[in-house]
Structure formats: C-alpha cells, structure tokens
Design a protein around this motif. Structure first.
Motif, PDB file in Angstrom:
ATOM      1  N   GLN A  31       0.900  -1.167  -0.050  1.00 15.85           N
ATOM      2  CA  GLN A  31       0.094  -0.026   0.110  1.00 15.85           C
ATOM      3  C   GLN A  31       1.199   1.213   0.015  1.00 15.85           C
ATOM      4  N   VAL A  32       1.884   1.292   0.660  1.00 15.41           N
ATOM      5  CA  VAL A  32       2.963   2.149   0.723  1.00 15.41           C
ATOM      6  C   VAL A  32       3.238   2.498  -0.824  1.00 15.41           C
ATOM      7  N   ALA A  33       3.669   1.531  -1.671  1.00 21.71           N
ATOM      8  CA  ALA A  33       3.975   1.642  -2.933  1.00 21.71           C
ATOM      9  C   ALA A  33       2.834   2.197  -4.034  1.00 21.71           C
ATOM     10  N   THR A  34       1.596   1.848  -3.499  1.00 20.05           N
ATOM     11  CA  THR A  34       0.389   2.357  -4.485  1.00 20.05           C
ATOM     12  C   THR A  34       0.033   3.713  -4.169  1.00 20.05           C
ATOM     13  N   ALA A  35       0.352   4.002  -2.450  1.00 15.01           N
ATOM     14  CA  ALA A  35       0.307   5.528  -2.133  1.00 15.01           C
ATOM     15  C   ALA A  35       1.222   6.445  -3.189  1.00 15.01           C
ATOM     16  N   CYS A  36       2.197   6.044  -3.299  1.00 12.14           N
ATOM     17  CA  CYS A  36       3.369   6.807  -4.380  1.00 12.14           C
ATOM     18  C   CYS A  36       2.616   6.659  -5.791  1.00 12.14           C
ATOM     19  N   PHE A  37       2.271   5.641  -6.187  1.00 14.48           N
ATOM     20  CA  PHE A  37       1.629   5.382  -7.325  1.00 14.48           C
ATOM     21  C   PHE A  37       0.483   6.352  -7.708  1.00 14.48           C
ATOM     22  N   ILE A  38      -0.480   6.485  -6.749  1.00 15.89           N
ATOM     23  CA  ILE A  38      -1.672   7.311  -6.611  1.00 15.89           C
ATOM     24  C   ILE A  38      -1.363   8.746  -6.683  1.00 15.89           C
ATOM     25  N   ALA A  39      -0.238   9.250  -5.711  1.00 15.22           N
ATOM     26  CA  ALA A  39       0.120  10.535  -5.776  1.00 15.22           C
ATOM     27  C   ALA A  39       0.534  10.892  -7.157  1.00 15.22           C
ATOM     28  N   PHE A  40       1.336   9.978  -7.603  1.00 16.20           N
ATOM     29  CA  PHE A  40       1.938  10.282  -9.011  1.00 16.20           C
ATOM     30  C   PHE A  40       0.906  10.676 -10.150  1.00 16.20           C
ATOM     31  N   ALA A  41      -0.001   9.749 -10.134  1.00 16.64           N
ATOM     32  CA  ALA A  41      -1.102   9.644 -11.019  1.00 16.64           C
ATOM     33  C   ALA A  41      -1.812  10.943 -10.865  1.00 16.64           C
ATOM     34  N   HIS A  42      -2.149  11.315  -9.721  1.00 15.08           N
ATOM     35  CA  HIS A  42      -2.926  12.464  -9.180  1.00 15.08           C
ATOM     36  C   HIS A  42      -2.240  13.718  -9.611  1.00 15.08           C
ATOM     37  N   GLY A  43      -1.000  13.774  -9.352  1.00 20.52           N
ATOM     38  CA  GLY A  43      -0.032  14.973 -10.123  1.00 20.52           C
ATOM     39  C   GLY A  43      -0.352  14.928 -11.682  1.00 20.52           C
ATOM     40  N   SER A  44      -0.075  13.855 -12.152  1.00 19.57           N
ATOM     41  CA  SER A  44      -0.327  13.917 -13.671  1.00 19.57           C
ATOM     42  C   SER A  44      -1.455  14.457 -14.425  1.00 19.57           C
ATOM     43  N   ASN A  45      -2.555  14.385 -13.435  1.00 23.15           N
ATOM     44  CA  ASN A  45      -4.048  14.836 -13.923  1.00 23.15           C
ATOM     45  C   ASN A  45      -4.533  15.856 -13.628  1.00 23.15           C
ATOM     46  N   ASP A  46      -4.634  16.086 -12.341  1.00 20.79           N
ATOM     47  CA  ASP A  46      -5.321  16.944 -11.383  1.00 20.79           C
ATOM     48  C   ASP A  46      -4.649  18.253 -11.352  1.00 20.79           C
ATOM     49  N   VAL A  47      -3.233  18.381 -11.410  1.00 16.53           N
ATOM     50  CA  VAL A  47      -2.825  19.582 -11.400  1.00 16.53           C
ATOM     51  C   VAL A  47      -3.073  20.595 -12.312  1.00 16.53           C
ATOM     52  N   ALA A  48      -3.638  20.150 -13.622  1.00 12.43           N
ATOM     53  CA  ALA A  48      -4.124  20.883 -14.582  1.00 12.43           C
ATOM     54  C   ALA A  48      -5.188  21.820 -14.233  1.00 12.43           C
ATOM     55  N   ASN A  49      -6.096  21.251 -13.183  1.00 10.26           N
ATOM     56  CA  ASN A  49      -7.168  22.111 -12.798  1.00 10.26           C
ATOM     57  C   ASN A  49      -6.923  23.340 -12.361  1.00 10.26           C
ATOM     58  N   ALA A  50      -5.695  23.349 -11.661  1.00 11.02           N
ATOM     59  CA  ALA A  50      -5.401  24.487 -10.928  1.00 11.02           C
ATOM     60  C   ALA A  50      -4.456  25.615 -12.190  1.00 11.02           C
ATOM     61  N   ILE A  51      -3.767  24.989 -12.913  1.00  9.07           N
ATOM     62  CA  ILE A  51      -2.678  25.700 -13.828  1.00  9.07           C
ATOM     63  C   ILE A  51      -3.191  25.771 -15.328  1.00  9.07           C
ATOM     64  N   GLY A  52      -4.200  25.038 -15.587  1.00  8.82           N
ATOM     65  CA  GLY A  52      -4.685  25.111 -17.074  1.00  8.82           C
ATOM     66  C   GLY A  52      -5.061  26.363 -17.426  1.00  8.82           C
ATOM     67  N   PRO A  53      -5.973  27.063 -16.764  1.00 13.43           N
ATOM     68  CA  PRO A  53      -6.464  28.551 -17.064  1.00 13.43           C
ATOM     69  C   PRO A  53      -5.192  29.567 -17.094  1.00 13.43           C
ATOM     70  N   LEU A  54      -4.456  29.202 -16.085  1.00 12.97           N
ATOM     71  CA  LEU A  54      -3.303  30.201 -15.895  1.00 12.97           C
ATOM     72  C   LEU A  54      -2.246  30.190 -17.433  1.00 12.97           C
ATOM     73  N   TYR A  55      -2.182  28.639 -17.810  1.00  6.78           N
ATOM     74  CA  TYR A  55      -1.458  28.411 -18.858  1.00  6.78           C
ATOM     75  C   TYR A  55      -1.806  29.232 -20.071  1.00  6.78           C
ATOM     76  N   ALA A  56      -3.378  29.207 -20.333  1.00  4.36           N
ATOM     77  CA  ALA A  56      -3.846  29.908 -21.527  1.00  4.36           C
ATOM     78  C   ALA A  56      -3.643  31.017 -21.498  1.00  4.36           C
ATOM     79  N   VAL A  57      -3.547  32.076 -20.404  1.00  6.30           N
ATOM     80  CA  VAL A  57      -3.534  33.162 -20.203  1.00  6.30           C
ATOM     81  C   VAL A  57      -1.899  34.021 -20.592  1.00  6.30           C
ATOM     82  N   PHE A  58      -1.061  33.165 -19.863  1.00  8.24           N
ATOM     83  CA  PHE A  58       0.254  33.516 -20.084  1.00  8.24           C
ATOM     84  C   PHE A  58       0.781  33.104 -21.394  1.00  8.24           C
ATOM     85  N   GLU A  59       0.419  32.219 -21.848  1.00  8.32           N
ATOM     86  CA  GLU A  59       0.664  31.693 -23.343  1.00  8.32           C
ATOM     87  C   GLU A  59       0.038  32.661 -24.282  1.00  8.32           C
TER      88      GLU A  59
END
Length: 346
Positions: free
Chosen positions: A189-217
């Motif tokens: 489960q420690v290994a899967t906790a690392c796995f899920i944190a990695f997966a979450h970062g790969s997908n959900d960080v876009a929810n915060a910075i996607g609109p910022l990226y559009a504007v700055f670009e």
C-alpha cells in the motif's frame, strides 16, 4: 498584461491548487491513512515527492485540454485578450470557492468537475456577449470529459472489486495468519500510495494551472529562466497541492479513510492500485478525469467485495449528491464573479 491582474491570476491559481490538495489529493491518499498503513505526516512526505513528479512529467498533457479544449479561446482572444484574462481569473476563483465549501463539510468533490464547470460558465458569458456561439464551444470534448466522470467510478469499482476478490481468495480465505498477511500488504500500500500521488499529479494539477497556462501563453510568455512556462506553472500547482494536503487535508481524509467502508491494507491497496491505473491511463491520452470519482468508486468496489453490509450508503449518497451539483454551481458562480471583475479591470 496588467501586473495586478497577473499577480491576481497567480494567487488564484495557487489558491485553487491548495484546494485541490485539501480535497482531491486528500481523497486520493485517504485510504492509506484509513487502513493505518501510513500516518498523515508520512502521506504528506510521499505526496510532496510523487505529486510533483507526476505533475512535471505528465501534467502537460491534461493542461492543454483544460486550457483550450472546452472554450475556443483563440476566437475570443482576437476580440479581447483582457476578457479572456478576466474570464480565466473568474473561472479559477469560482472553482476554488466551491471546493473550499465542500472541504469545510468534509465532502470529497471533483476538482475536475469544478474547473470544467467554471470554464464552461465563462464560455456561456462569451455567448451572451456575442463573442462566440453555442456551436463554437467544443461540445464533443466536453461530452468525452463528462462521459469519463460517469464511467470512472464504475471502472474504478470494477477493477478494485476484481483485485480485492483475487487478493481475498488467494491470501485471506482459509489463512491462519490474516494479521500477518495484512502487515505484509502495508508495504504494497505504501507503493500504491506513491503510485496514486504520481497519477494525481499527472492529471489534477491541470485543474489549477490550465487557465493560467492559457493566459500566460496568450501574452507570449514561453518560460522563466531555464524553465519553460509549463514547467513553472506545473511546479506552482504541485507545491500548492502538497501545501493544501498538509494544512487542511485531514477533513476529507477522515471521510474517505473511515466513513465509506472499513479499510485494511489489502483493501486500501486494491482501491489505490485500481484508481491510480485508471487515472494515469487518462492522463496519458490527455483526458481530465475525476480522481475523486474513481477512488470513491474503487473504495465502494472493495466494500462490495466484502458484502453490501460493508458499505455505508448514507455517506455515499451525500458524496454523489455533491457531484451532481458541482458543474452547475461552478458555472453559475463563475458568471457571478465575472461581472464585478469585468467592472474592476476593464
């Protein structure tokens, strides 16, 4: 771009990331705490490493979908770049306010729902102003995103059910040393906790910075120093998410980790492995998916593998109800916020 507006955007993006950490990442890591495989402090350390890694390595794929995949910003930019800037600020704030409210009531809601709903709200405002038509909104992309919201809980539940059924039949049934087996699964489960944190970062960080990226670009920013624009914003989002988890994540962790069903290391492993697999697959194709929906579905699937009596359907009803109102609430909130911002900045 006006410096005050630029600072407001960055602060709003960081606030949104903080909310994602407090709600969405806390939801994703709650099973590790609920099964007592990890403490909250240990979860925060692992999240800090693997959330940032997932964001920097794979987060750019989903960022593009959130930034420009729903509303045709290029058309609106030709008319008024400032409208787009204010609209994205309103979208971020609307999504963040809703997540703050949900976290206060211990409800794990979809941050993907929230930002997609608020960006759609900005698109409807642009239709009202005559900048675009309803037909210009990228409805096929939106339909694919919405479809994934409905499918992900069932996919997560089915996969977690199968995994836990196999684990239960192979290791737990007729075993004379169940506590010993559960203890061994702590490391998995420690290994899967690392796995899920990695997966979450790969997908959900876009929810915060996607609109910022559009504007700055849009304003021609390509990078800062040796880092590209995407890397800088992904790093900002990743740091904000980890801080959100460490400061307020305990509320949602409690709901997911202990109130849906009883969790043990074998159950937590099954739920997390199923969730991370589904989320990372969607990140690879650039489709924003709800980690919340997937994990809650996976936890339910694990609970069902142990019989219906093992699932608290009252808690599930409250969680699912909050999912259905997220998109319209976020869209309406964006519209309400937009007009005073428009008056102030335009």
């Amino acid at each position: 771009m006006d410096i005050i507006l630029g600072i407001a955007l960055v602060l709003a993006g960081f606030y949104m990331a903080w909310n994602i950490g407090a709600n969405d990442l806390a939801n994703a890591m709650g099973t590790s705490v609920g099964s007592k495989s990890l403490t909250i402090k240990q979860v925060i350390v692992l999240a800090a490493i693997f959330e940032l890694a997932g964001a920097l390595l794979f987060g750019g794929n989903v960022t593009g979908t959130i930034a420009k995949g729903i509303v045709p910003l290029d058309k609106i930019i030709e008319i008024s770049p400032l409208i787009v800037t204010v609209g994205m600020l309103a979208a971020i704030l609307a999504a963040a306010f809703w997540i703050t409210l949900a976290t206060f009531y211990n409800l794990p809601v979809s941050t993907t729902h929230s930002i997609v709903g608020s960006v759609l709200g900005f698109g409807i405002i642009c239709v009202f102003y005559g900048y675009i038509t309803f037909a210009d909104i990228h409805w096929p992309v939106l339909i694919n995103i919405v479809a994934s919201w409905f499918l992900s809980p069932f996919i997560g539940a089915a996969l977690a059910y199968v995994i836990f059924y196999f684990v239960r039949k192979r290791f737990l049934v007729n075993s004379e040393n169940v506590p010993g087996i559960e203890k061994k699964f702590v490391w998995l489960q420690v290994a899967t906790a690392c796995f899920i944190a990695f997966a979450h970062g790969s997908n959900d960080v876009a929810n915060a910075i996607g609109p910022l990226y559009a504007v700055f670009e849009m304003y021609g920013y390509t990078g800062f120093g040796v880092l590209t624009l995407s890397q800088v914003l992904l790093l900002l989002g990743g740091v904000g998410i980890v801080i959100g988890l460490s400061t307020w994540g305990y509320k949602v962790i409690d709901t997911v980790g202990s109130k849906i069903t009883e969790l043990t290391p074998t159950r937590g492993f099954s739920a997390q492995f199923a969730t991370a697999s589904v989320v990372l697959a969607h990140s690879f194709i650039g489709l924003p998916i709800s980690t919340t929906h997937t994990l809650v579905g996976a936890v339910i699937g694990v609970g069902l593998a142990g019989g219906l009596s093992g699932v608290n359907f009252k808690v599930i009803k409250n969680i699912v109800s909050s999912w259905f109102i997220t998109v319209p609430v976020a869209a309406l909130t964006c519209m309400i916020i937009f007009f005073p911002l428009e008056w102030f900045f335009l």
